[in-house]
Design a protein around this motif. Structure first.
Motif, PDB file in Angstrom:
ATOM      1  N   ILE A   1      35.051  -0.695   3.383  1.00 22.02           N
ATOM      2  CA  ILE A   1      34.941  -0.325   4.792  1.00 22.02           C
ATOM      3  C   ILE A   1      33.506   0.087   5.088  1.00 22.02           C
ATOM      4  CG2 ILE A   1      35.667   1.332   6.560  1.00 22.02           C
ATOM      5  CD1 ILE A   1      38.395   1.465   5.130  1.00 22.02           C
ATOM      6  N   THR A   2      32.957  -0.484   6.122  1.00 23.59           N
ATOM      7  CA  THR A   2      31.603  -0.140   6.557  1.00 23.59           C
ATOM      8  C   THR A   2      31.658   0.324   8.008  1.00 23.59           C
ATOM      9  OG1 THR A   2      31.157  -2.410   7.268  1.00 23.59           O
ATOM     10  CG2 THR A   2      30.497  -1.809   5.014  1.00 23.59           C
ATOM     11  N   TYR A   3      30.660   1.080   8.378  1.00 25.48           N
ATOM     12  CA  TYR A   3      30.570   1.564   9.742  1.00 25.48           C
ATOM     13  C   TYR A   3      29.514   0.757  10.486  1.00 25.48           C
ATOM     14  CZ  TYR A   3      29.381   4.423  13.749  1.00 25.48           C
ATOM     15  OH  TYR A   3      29.118   4.844  15.021  1.00 25.48           O
ATOM     16  N   GLU A   4      29.858   0.316  11.679  1.00 23.53           N
ATOM     17  CA  GLU A   4      28.892  -0.322  12.567  1.00 23.53           C
ATOM     18  C   GLU A   4      28.915   0.436  13.877  1.00 23.53           C
ATOM     19  OE1 GLU A   4      29.315  -4.509  13.131  1.00 23.53           O
ATOM     20  OE2 GLU A   4      29.415  -4.907  10.982  1.00 23.53           O
ATOM     21  N   ALA A   5      27.757   0.748  14.355  1.00 23.97           N
ATOM     22  CA  ALA A   5      27.659   1.473  15.621  1.00 23.97           C
ATOM     23  C   ALA A   5      28.269   0.634  16.735  1.00 23.97           C
ATOM     24  CB  ALA A   5      26.206   1.789  15.937  1.00 23.97           C
ATOM     25  N   ASP A   6      28.838   1.304  17.712  1.00 24.45           N
ATOM     26  CA  ASP A   6      29.354   0.599  18.880  1.00 24.45           C
ATOM     27  C   ASP A   6      28.201  -0.132  19.542  1.00 24.45           C
ATOM     28  OD1 ASP A   6      31.939   1.536  18.540  1.00 24.45           O
ATOM     29  OD2 ASP A   6      31.627   3.284  19.815  1.00 24.45           O
TER      30      ASP A   6
END
Length: 150
Positions: free
Chosen positions: A38-43
Motif C-alpha cells: 500500500i502506498t500513499y498518493e496525495a489527492d
C-alpha cells in the motif's frame, strides 16, 4: 493505492494472498501497509472545472471571456427588461420616461460595458478566475450592477 488501484477507507479489499476487512486503515500498522504494497498518493490538486480541464490545464481564456461576457450581457438584458415598459409607453403614447428610470438604464449599460472591459483585461485564465471570484464591492472585483429601481 495498491497495485494501481485506489483503496477506499472503510471498504474491505483483497490481495492475491489475503482479504482485509473494512477496518484495515486502523488495524494495520504503517509497516504492515508498506509490506502489503500500500502506498500513499496525495489527492489531486483541486481545480475549478469552469476554468480548467484539470489541475494546471487551463481552458482557453478567449473562449472563457466570450462566455462570461455573454452572461454579463444577459444579466444587463434581464435588469433592463423590468423597465422596458417605460420605453414602450414612451414610443406608443409619448409619455415621458421618469429621469430615475433613464438614469438607472444608463447605469446598467455603463456597468455592463465596464464589466466587459474588466473581463477582457484579464491576462490569462488564472487572472480571469481571480477576477470572477472576487467578492463584489471589494478592490479588484467587477464593477457592481446599480441598485434596482424601487
Amino acid at each position: 493505492m495498491l497495485d494501481g488501484r485506489q483503496l477506499r477507507v472503510g471498504r474491505p479489499f483483497k490481495t492475491a494472498t489475503a482479504s482485509y476487512s473494512q477496518m484495515w486503515v486502523t488495524a494495520l500498522s504503517d509497516d504492515e501497509k508498506t509490506a502489503i504494497g500500500i502506498t500513499y498518493e496525495a489527492d489531486p490538486a483541486p481545480f475549478d472545472s469552469q476554468y480548467y480541464f484539470s489541475a494546471g490545464n487551463p481552458r482557453d481564456v478567449a473562449d472563457l471571456k466570450t462566455g462570461i461576457i455573454q452572461k454579463q450581457k444577459d444579466a444587463a438584458t434581464s435588469l433592463l427588461s423590468k423597465s422596458d415598459w417605460y420605453v414602450t409607453r414612451k414610443s406608443e403614447k409619448d409619455t415621458a420616461i421618469p429621469s430615475k428610470v433613464t438614469t438607472y438604464r444608463d447605469a446598467v449599460r455603463t456597468a455592463c460595458a465596464a464589466r466587459e472591459t474588466e473581463i477582457n483585461a484579464a491576462s490569462d485564465t488564472a487572472a480571469l478566475e481571480t477576477l470572477m471570484k472576487k467578492t463584489p464591492g471589494t478592490s479588484g472585483a467587477l464593477t457592481q450592477w446599480p441598485e434596482p429601481l424601487s
